[in-house]
Design a protein around this motif. Structure first.
Motif, PDB file in Angstrom:
ATOM      1  N   MET A  11     -25.864  55.057  40.860  1.00 30.52           N
ATOM      2  CA  MET A  11     -27.035  55.489  41.097  1.00 30.52           C
ATOM      3  C   MET A  11     -28.248  54.447  40.144  1.00 30.52           C
ATOM      4  SD  MET A  11     -28.893  58.918  39.931  1.00 30.52           S
ATOM      5  CE  MET A  11     -28.337  58.980  38.120  1.00 30.52           C
ATOM      6  N   ASP A  12     -29.102  53.921  40.718  1.00 31.57           N
ATOM      7  CA  ASP A  12     -30.024  53.039  39.925  1.00 31.57           C
ATOM      8  C   ASP A  12     -30.941  53.967  39.326  1.00 31.57           C
ATOM      9  OD1 ASP A  12     -31.850  51.203  39.108  1.00 31.57           O
ATOM     10  OD2 ASP A  12     -32.514  50.650  40.939  1.00 31.57           O
ATOM     11  N   MET A  13     -30.980  53.929  37.917  1.00 32.63           N
ATOM     12  CA  MET A  13     -31.898  54.454  37.106  1.00 32.63           C
ATOM     13  C   MET A  13     -33.233  54.176  36.874  1.00 32.63           C
ATOM     14  SD  MET A  13     -29.101  55.878  34.349  1.00 32.63           S
ATOM     15  CE  MET A  13     -30.127  57.141  33.700  1.00 32.63           C
ATOM     16  N   GLY A  14     -33.552  53.011  37.386  1.00 34.13           N
ATOM     17  CA  GLY A  14     -34.767  52.447  37.419  1.00 34.13           C
ATOM     18  C   GLY A  14     -35.302  51.994  36.069  1.00 34.13           C
ATOM     19  N   LEU A  15     -34.317  51.444  35.179  1.00 35.61           N
ATOM     20  CA  LEU A  15     -34.639  51.211  33.796  1.00 35.61           C
ATOM     21  C   LEU A  15     -34.503  49.595  33.683  1.00 35.61           C
ATOM     22  CD1 LEU A  15     -32.475  53.681  31.751  1.00 35.61           C
ATOM     23  CD2 LEU A  15     -34.994  53.529  31.522  1.00 35.61           C
ATOM     24  N   ALA A  16     -34.330  48.780  34.540  1.00 37.65           N
ATOM     25  CA  ALA A  16     -34.160  47.363  34.503  1.00 37.65           C
ATOM     26  C   ALA A  16     -35.711  46.942  34.421  1.00 37.65           C
ATOM     27  CB  ALA A  16     -33.774  46.734  35.778  1.00 37.65           C
ATOM     28  N   GLY A  17     -35.864  46.213  33.312  1.00 39.97           N
ATOM     29  CA  GLY A  17     -37.251  45.553  33.065  1.00 39.97           C
ATOM     30  C   GLY A  17     -38.326  46.400  32.196  1.00 39.97           C
ATOM     31  N   ARG A  18     -37.696  47.461  31.929  1.00 37.84           N
ATOM     32  CA  ARG A  18     -38.452  48.613  30.982  1.00 37.84           C
ATOM     33  C   ARG A  18     -38.024  48.344  29.658  1.00 37.84           C
ATOM     34  NH1 ARG A  18     -42.255  51.285  33.719  1.00 37.84           N
ATOM     35  NH2 ARG A  18     -41.540  51.376  35.929  1.00 37.84           N
ATOM     36  N   VAL A  19     -38.996  48.596  28.513  1.00 38.75           N
ATOM     37  CA  VAL A  19     -38.898  48.523  27.296  1.00 38.75           C
ATOM     38  C   VAL A  19     -38.908  49.669  26.556  1.00 38.75           C
ATOM     39  CG1 VAL A  19     -40.102  47.146  25.262  1.00 38.75           C
ATOM     40  CG2 VAL A  19     -40.154  46.037  27.365  1.00 38.75           C
ATOM     41  N   ALA A  20     -37.924  49.635  25.463  1.00 41.44           N
ATOM     42  CA  ALA A  20     -38.122  50.855  24.574  1.00 41.44           C
ATOM     43  C   ALA A  20     -37.757  50.456  23.450  1.00 41.44           C
ATOM     44  CB  ALA A  20     -36.492  51.496  25.082  1.00 41.44           C
ATOM     45  N   ILE A  21     -38.230  51.615  22.317  1.00 40.59           N
ATOM     46  CA  ILE A  21     -37.987  51.347  21.003  1.00 40.59           C
ATOM     47  C   ILE A  21     -37.075  52.594  20.821  1.00 40.59           C
ATOM     48  CG2 ILE A  21     -38.907  52.374  18.669  1.00 40.59           C
ATOM     49  CD1 ILE A  21     -41.578  50.757  19.676  1.00 40.59           C
ATOM     50  N   VAL A  22     -36.070  52.246  20.055  1.00 36.11           N
ATOM     51  CA  VAL A  22     -34.961  53.223  19.701  1.00 36.11           C
ATOM     52  C   VAL A  22     -34.848  53.132  18.030  1.00 36.11           C
ATOM     53  CG1 VAL A  22     -32.544  53.916  19.817  1.00 36.11           C
ATOM     54  CG2 VAL A  22     -33.712  52.786  21.860  1.00 36.11           C
ATOM     55  N   CYS A  23     -35.203  54.150  17.430  1.00 37.27           N
ATOM     56  CA  CYS A  23     -34.939  54.460  15.811  1.00 37.27           C
ATOM     57  C   CYS A  23     -33.709  54.847  15.513  1.00 37.27           C
ATOM     58  CB  CYS A  23     -35.899  55.420  15.569  1.00 37.27           C
ATOM     59  SG  CYS A  23     -37.611  55.204  15.940  1.00 37.27           S
ATOM     60  N   ALA A  24     -33.220  54.054  14.287  1.00 38.85           N
ATOM     61  CA  ALA A  24     -32.219  54.613  13.657  1.00 38.85           C
ATOM     62  C   ALA A  24     -30.903  54.352  14.607  1.00 38.85           C
ATOM     63  CB  ALA A  24     -32.014  56.022  13.273  1.00 38.85           C
ATOM     64  N   ALA A  25     -31.096  53.008  15.148  1.00 38.03           N
ATOM     65  CA  ALA A  25     -30.435  52.440  16.165  1.00 38.03           C
ATOM     66  C   ALA A  25     -29.003  51.438  15.620  1.00 38.03           C
ATOM     67  CB  ALA A  25     -30.922  51.537  17.119  1.00 38.03           C
ATOM     68  N   SER A  26     -28.904  51.452  14.329  1.00 36.16           N
ATOM     69  CA  SER A  26     -27.765  50.584  13.941  1.00 36.16           C
ATOM     70  C   SER A  26     -26.412  51.094  14.042  1.00 36.16           C
ATOM     71  CB  SER A  26     -27.838  50.485  12.422  1.00 36.16           C
ATOM     72  OG  SER A  26     -27.812  51.126  11.535  1.00 36.16           O
ATOM     73  N   GLY A  69     -43.822  42.604  24.909  1.00 41.03           N
ATOM     74  CA  GLY A  69     -44.812  42.590  26.041  1.00 41.03           C
ATOM     75  C   GLY A  69     -45.526  43.825  26.538  1.00 41.03           C
ATOM     76  N   ARG A  70     -44.705  44.965  26.214  1.00 39.39           N
ATOM     77  CA  ARG A  70     -45.113  46.467  26.640  1.00 39.39           C
ATOM     78  C   ARG A  70     -44.199  47.454  25.997  1.00 39.39           C
ATOM     79  NH1 ARG A  70     -43.658  46.541  32.777  1.00 39.39           N
ATOM     80  NH2 ARG A  70     -43.820  48.618  32.597  1.00 39.39           N
ATOM     81  N   LEU A  71     -44.715  48.631  26.388  1.00 43.95           N
ATOM     82  CA  LEU A  71     -43.626  49.748  25.931  1.00 43.95           C
ATOM     83  C   LEU A  71     -43.714  50.876  27.041  1.00 43.95           C
ATOM     84  CD1 LEU A  71     -41.703  50.945  23.702  1.00 43.95           C
ATOM     85  CD2 LEU A  71     -43.834  52.071  22.952  1.00 43.95           C
ATOM     86  N   ASP A  72     -42.327  51.144  27.462  1.00 40.25           N
ATOM     87  CA  ASP A  72     -42.214  52.288  28.291  1.00 40.25           C
ATOM     88  C   ASP A  72     -41.421  53.552  27.779  1.00 40.25           C
ATOM     89  OD1 ASP A  72     -43.101  50.478  30.821  1.00 40.25           O
ATOM     90  OD2 ASP A  72     -41.436  49.297  29.843  1.00 40.25           O
ATOM     91  N   ILE A  73     -40.660  53.402  26.784  1.00 38.95           N
ATOM     92  CA  ILE A  73     -39.829  54.433  26.172  1.00 38.95           C
ATOM     93  C   ILE A  73     -39.786  54.486  24.860  1.00 38.95           C
ATOM     94  CG2 ILE A  73     -37.391  55.317  26.180  1.00 38.95           C
ATOM     95  CD1 ILE A  73     -37.196  53.282  28.888  1.00 38.95           C
ATOM     96  N   LEU A  74     -39.674  55.493  24.307  1.00 41.27           N
ATOM     97  CA  LEU A  74     -39.625  55.853  22.662  1.00 41.27           C
ATOM     98  C   LEU A  74     -38.690  56.857  22.539  1.00 41.27           C
ATOM     99  CD1 LEU A  74     -40.555  55.605  20.000  1.00 41.27           C
ATOM    100  CD2 LEU A  74     -42.382  57.333  20.595  1.00 41.27           C
TER     101      LEU A  74
END
Length: 269
Positions: A1-16, A90-95
């Motif tokens: 299933m293609d989730m449509g996330l290719a090319g999207r930009v996300a910030i992910v916190c506490a991601a280490s 260049g953008r932000l789609d997901i937090l």
């Protein structure tokens, strides 16, 4: 299933590490580019390497990952993260809002300083970062906010009064916000992890095993037996739900809280 996330930009916190890293891997494996943050620069650098490898293995070598070392509870953390995402990607789609848990303790044992630290870490980090992110999320046309919280918002956990109280506040904020920004196509949801095998759980179960004179593996198995599925959760179990809620496939899901706990929570909703 293609989730449509290719090319999207996300910030992910506490991601280490832990749940943040697993969420970041799930997003990058679907082709999203990321800005990740954590407090420890060396651990953050190692996470960047893991994420690049995961993206390449999934056939998304063009997905980018940037990092920024900071404490999400700092007053300027939200602005710094959003500015970095815009300037570098260049953008932000997901937090994806995420942070370590507040200090353990019962109501009688925690004082005003503990409450203030927990307030800044657990609630205000979400408030500030979300406020800064909203203009870019509106411009996205497919804005997604996912808060990693805890099953304690549905079933309070003993000796975690700060977490029980302030994570519930995040859920109240998310529900309210979902009604305010839905017209812009932005969804707001909460992921509620149960007992997941993170470094923190390894510490807890290891200490319990030492006290009882049993092996670490036995302590983990016993924790898993308390769930209807009979096992403790893995960070990847949480990451998969975060990626789905961030995807195009979850466009009609908002204002909800979904537990990832093997059925451990006793509530019926």
């Amino acid at each position: 299933m293609d989730m449509g996330l290719a090319g999207r930009v996300a910030i992910v916190c506490a991601a280490s590490r832990g749940l943040g890293l697993a969420s970041a891997k799930a997003l990058m494996s679907e082709g999203a580019s990321l800005l990740i943050c954590a407090r420890e620069p060396l651990r953050l650098e190692a996470a960047v390497g893991e994420l690049r490898a995961a993206a390449s293995a999934a056939g998304h070598a063009d997905a980018r990952v940037e990092s920024l070392a900071l404490d999400v509870s700092a007053p300027d953390a939200g602005a710094r993260l959003v500015n970095a995402a815009r300037d570098r990607l260049g953008r932000l789609d997901i937090l994806v809002n995420n942070a370590g848990g507040p200090t353990p303790g019962s109501f009688a044992r925690v004082g005003d300083a503990d409450w203030e630290r927990a307030f800044q870490l657990t609630l205000m980090s979400v408030v500030r970062l979300t406020r800064e992110a909203l203009p870019l999320l509106r411009a996205s046309g497919q804005g997604r906010i996912v808060n990693i919280v805890s099953t304690s918002v549905k079933q309070p956990i003993d000796d975690l009064v700060l977490s029980n109280a302030l994570r519930a506040a995040v859920v109240g904020l998310a529900k309210t916000l979902s009604r305010e920004v839905g017209h812009a196509g932005i969804t707001v949801n909460n992921v509620l992890p149960g007992i997941i095998l993170t470094d923190r759980q390894r510490e807890i179960r290891g200490a319990q095993a030492a006290q009882r004179g049993i092996s670490f593996e036995q302590a983990i198995a016993e924790a898993g037996q308390a769930t209807p599925l009979g096992r403790i959760g893995q960070p990847e179990d949480v990451g998969a739900l975060v990626a789905f809620l961030a995807s195009a496939r979850a466009s009609y899901i908002t204002g909800t809280s979904i537990q990832v706990d093997g059925g451990l929570t006793l509530g019926t909703y």
